[in-house]
Design an enzyme around this catalytic site. Sequence first.
Site, PDB file in Angstrom:
ATOM      1  N   LYS A  52     -76.636  92.536 -45.917  1.00 47.54           N
ATOM      2  CA  LYS A  52     -77.338  93.204 -45.038  1.00 47.54           C
ATOM      3  C   LYS A  52     -77.968  94.782 -45.524  1.00 47.54           C
ATOM      4  O   LYS A  52     -79.085  94.970 -45.590  1.00 47.54           O
ATOM      5  CB  LYS A  52     -76.736  93.699 -43.622  1.00 47.54           C
ATOM      6  CG  LYS A  52     -77.419  94.288 -42.444  1.00 47.54           C
ATOM      7  CD  LYS A  52     -76.716  94.581 -41.219  1.00 47.54           C
ATOM      8  CE  LYS A  52     -77.398  95.568 -40.619  1.00 47.54           C
ATOM      9  NZ  LYS A  52     -76.830  95.581 -39.140  1.00 47.54           N
TER      10      LYS A  52
ATOM     11  N   GLU B 158     -68.959  95.350 -53.827  1.00 47.11           N
ATOM     12  CA  GLU B 158     -68.452  94.138 -54.412  1.00 47.11           C
ATOM     13  C   GLU B 158     -69.618  93.391 -54.698  1.00 47.11           C
ATOM     14  O   GLU B 158     -69.554  92.622 -55.818  1.00 47.11           O
ATOM     15  CB  GLU B 158     -67.460  93.612 -53.409  1.00 47.11           C
ATOM     16  CG  GLU B 158     -66.324  94.421 -53.299  1.00 47.11           C
ATOM     17  CD  GLU B 158     -66.215  95.042 -51.816  1.00 47.11           C
ATOM     18  OE1 GLU B 158     -67.475  95.659 -51.793  1.00 47.11           O
ATOM     19  OE2 GLU B 158     -65.386  95.324 -51.293  1.00 47.11           O
TER      20      GLU B 158
ATOM     21  N   GLY C 222     -73.613  92.627 -39.146  1.00 45.89           N
ATOM     22  CA  GLY C 222     -73.135  91.689 -40.459  1.00 45.89           C
ATOM     23  C   GLY C 222     -72.536  90.751 -39.656  1.00 45.89           C
ATOM     24  O   GLY C 222     -72.695  89.482 -40.130  1.00 45.89           O
ATOM     25  N   ARG C 223     -71.476  90.778 -38.856  1.00 48.75           N
ATOM     26  CA  ARG C 223     -70.600  89.755 -38.304  1.00 48.75           C
ATOM     27  C   ARG C 223     -71.357  88.778 -37.443  1.00 48.75           C
ATOM     28  O   ARG C 223     -70.913  88.031 -36.810  1.00 48.75           O
ATOM     29  CB  ARG C 223     -69.336  89.987 -37.797  1.00 48.75           C
ATOM     30  CG  ARG C 223     -69.552  91.337 -36.587  1.00 48.75           C
ATOM     31  CD  ARG C 223     -68.070  92.128 -36.756  1.00 48.75           C
ATOM     32  NE  ARG C 223     -68.224  93.195 -35.730  1.00 48.75           N
ATOM     33  CZ  ARG C 223     -68.523  94.207 -35.997  1.00 48.75           C
ATOM     34  NH1 ARG C 223     -68.842  94.742 -37.478  1.00 48.75           N
ATOM     35  NH2 ARG C 223     -68.455  95.340 -35.004  1.00 48.75           N
TER      36      ARG C 223
ATOM     37  N   GLU D 166     -62.913  93.379 -36.347  1.00 47.45           N
ATOM     38  CA  GLU D 166     -64.042  94.441 -36.684  1.00 47.45           C
ATOM     39  C   GLU D 166     -64.579  94.914 -35.398  1.00 47.45           C
ATOM     40  O   GLU D 166     -65.220  95.947 -35.342  1.00 47.45           O
ATOM     41  CB  GLU D 166     -65.058  93.719 -37.799  1.00 47.45           C
ATOM     42  CG  GLU D 166     -65.460  94.826 -38.652  1.00 47.45           C
ATOM     43  CD  GLU D 166     -66.481  94.519 -39.909  1.00 47.45           C
ATOM     44  OE1 GLU D 166     -67.298  93.901 -39.811  1.00 47.45           O
ATOM     45  OE2 GLU D 166     -65.839  94.673 -41.083  1.00 47.45           O
TER      46      GLU D 166
ATOM     47  N   HIS E 260     -46.513  73.068 -39.858  1.00 48.67           N
ATOM     48  CA  HIS E 260     -45.368  72.947 -40.779  1.00 48.67           C
ATOM     49  C   HIS E 260     -45.076  74.226 -41.523  1.00 48.67           C
ATOM     50  O   HIS E 260     -44.714  74.415 -42.570  1.00 48.67           O
ATOM     51  CB  HIS E 260     -45.861  71.898 -41.604  1.00 48.67           C
ATOM     52  CG  HIS E 260     -46.070  70.510 -41.168  1.00 48.67           C
ATOM     53  ND1 HIS E 260     -45.091  69.550 -40.853  1.00 48.67           N
ATOM     54  CD2 HIS E 260     -46.945  69.928 -40.537  1.00 48.67           C
ATOM     55  CE1 HIS E 260     -45.198  68.589 -40.456  1.00 48.67           C
ATOM     56  NE2 HIS E 260     -46.676  68.675 -40.240  1.00 48.67           N
TER      57      HIS E 260
ATOM     58  N   LYS F  94     -63.703 102.658 -48.784  1.00 48.30           N
ATOM     59  CA  LYS F  94     -64.777 102.320 -49.832  1.00 48.30           C
ATOM     60  C   LYS F  94     -64.959 103.815 -50.428  1.00 48.30           C
ATOM     61  O   LYS F  94     -65.067 103.898 -51.772  1.00 48.30           O
ATOM     62  CB  LYS F  94     -66.338 102.238 -48.979  1.00 48.30           C
ATOM     63  CG  LYS F  94     -66.185 100.772 -48.150  1.00 48.30           C
ATOM     64  CD  LYS F  94     -67.573 100.528 -47.741  1.00 48.30           C
ATOM     65  CE  LYS F  94     -67.652  99.311 -46.885  1.00 48.30           C
ATOM     66  NZ  LYS F  94     -68.697  99.171 -46.061  1.00 48.30           N
TER      67      LYS F  94
HETATM   68  O1  F6P Z   1     -67.537  96.698 -44.947  1.00 48.10           O
HETATM   69  C1  F6P Z   1     -67.775  95.746 -43.877  1.00 48.10           C
HETATM   70  C2  F6P Z   1     -68.930  95.290 -43.619  1.00 48.10           C
HETATM   71  O2  F6P Z   1     -69.974  96.340 -43.552  1.00 48.10           O
HETATM   72  C3  F6P Z   1     -69.075  94.400 -42.636  1.00 48.10           C
HETATM   73  O3  F6P Z   1     -69.468  94.754 -41.293  1.00 48.10           O
HETATM   74  C4  F6P Z   1     -70.329  93.192 -43.485  1.00 48.10           C
HETATM   75  O4  F6P Z   1     -70.389  91.995 -42.772  1.00 48.10           O
HETATM   76  C5  F6P Z   1     -69.856  93.591 -44.644  1.00 48.10           C
HETATM   77  O5  F6P Z   1     -69.249  94.806 -45.067  1.00 48.10           O
HETATM   78  C6  F6P Z   1     -71.017  93.100 -45.851  1.00 48.10           C
HETATM   79  O6  F6P Z   1     -71.899  93.883 -45.549  1.00 48.10           O
HETATM   80  P1  F6P Z   1     -73.283  93.807 -46.310  1.00 48.10           P
HETATM   81  O7  F6P Z   1     -74.030  92.611 -45.713  1.00 48.10           O
HETATM   82  O8  F6P Z   1     -74.269  94.796 -46.000  1.00 48.10           O
HETATM   83  O9  F6P Z   1     -73.150  93.467 -47.846  1.00 48.10           O
END
Ligand code: F6P
Length: 521
Positions: free
Chosen positions: A207, A213, A264-265, A350, A381, A490
Amino acid sequence: MGTRCDQTPAWAQLTSAFEASGQSFDVRAAFAADPQRFSRFSQDAPHVFADLSKNLVDAPTQSLLFDLARQCGLEQHRAAMFAGQVVNSTENRAVMHFLLRNPPAGQYIPRHAAINKIADMQAEVEVTLNAMLAFAGQVRANDHITNIVNIGIGGSDLGPQMAVLALRAFADKPQRIHFVSNVDGQQLLDVLAACKPHNTLFLIASKTFTTAETMLNAQSAKAWFEAQGGQDISRHFAALTTNIAAANAFGITTTFGFWDWVGGRYSLWSAIGLPLAIAIGGKAFRELLAGAHAMDEHFCHAPLEQNLPVRLGLLDVWYRNFHGFTNRSIAPYSHALRRLPAYLQQLEMESNGKRVDTQGHALPYDTAPALWGEPGTNGQHAYFQMLHQGTSVIPVEFIAVKNASHPLPGHNSKLLANMLAQAQALMVGKTDNGGHRHFPGNRPSTVLLLDELTPASLGALLALQEHRVFVSGAIWGINSFDQWGVELGKVLAKDIESRLHSGDASGLDPSTAGLLARLKT
Ligand code: F6P
């Protein structure tokens, strides 16, 4: 927002009701006293049948919970979201993921004055969806592309990954869809081992297009592509993002956008759903949206008393704030739904893992439970021992599919029998003079039942979960749509990363400094 939940008359009445009868409520006795309990506490919603009857709640309590919802202004809060008001106040954003699944409104005619903001947005959504689904169609028709690699994390990974696995029976093309989320390079390397630049399409899903990462994985993927002689980034990389400028700066020209009012979620329904659209095709993707839309309509219009997201969300409040249950376990009795617990974990924790109200004031009551689970029967199990005989009561949410997507004889009835048996055992228990073989019973569970796992029923199930999280968040008076709690780590990780190179431990706490020293040697 209305009155804070703990200051409403209904909260005080619920507190008394809990003390008087709620804490000693026995669901077995409730069934014995009320032959109608199953029908009273079960209901149909679009694509989902829910049996709530094994929960520790009676009709008077449920009616107080509806009072609580009204006194907290749930209906006004719901109306505010659907009207496009700034419900996400700390980020000054509307929350309108529901727009992504509204039926097509017709041709987009750009307007200069924002006469009707939502109608304008709706039309823009449709244009973007058409472009995204057309691209999915091209990829599906391209025999040279055999690997799709989605690089993203959190909401840019969990939703599409869960849905691609869930709808595998609808994936009618041989293309393989991989998901890379972890910054541990091993995950990317393992995926790349199966790919060649000429047969691979990378989808960089972010987003913000700033997530550390994802950016590093994207850079490494691009470096691999170029080092292996890959040609034409514009055909082999696409970005799914609200930050088109950053994607362009990265060197990606094929982009599919969305908007800051999609959390995002909550973004599976947007361009972030592209891997799923490639897997199942545009028609089926639209069925997913239609299923979710049907649940949106139900949430918007059904009276609170017959509104499934409302009933589930209120039960969550009853359990967390009155019974004091700290967890909810998710048990999908469906291999296809095996990533659903991870998806719901982000959705619930979240969204509602907050300790302050919308004004930033510390709350005197609890919010989101910890949420976790594994598919059945595997969980039986592993950790079900604790669900049956542990010292804590953990409500379980079973999710089951009536008709299997496979033809293997005997499997589905065994799977469903196990699901029913677990829910039954949790409730009924077994008397054995309090010894090792004694099951206390009276342990609550809900069963959500789909006739079939289809794009439409999956869409409805997910929208149901989104809205139940909205309901409990609204009762708790929190902002379910920000996530400031992820920021500190972060920032610290950036600082520590440079210290890992320099070895400088000055100003660090002794534990972090000690570990840093060990990692440097
Ligand atoms: O760090 C949490 C977060 O911001 C989530 O809310 C989001 O889904 C995820 O990181 C990934 O964010 P992006 O889509 O901006 O890379």
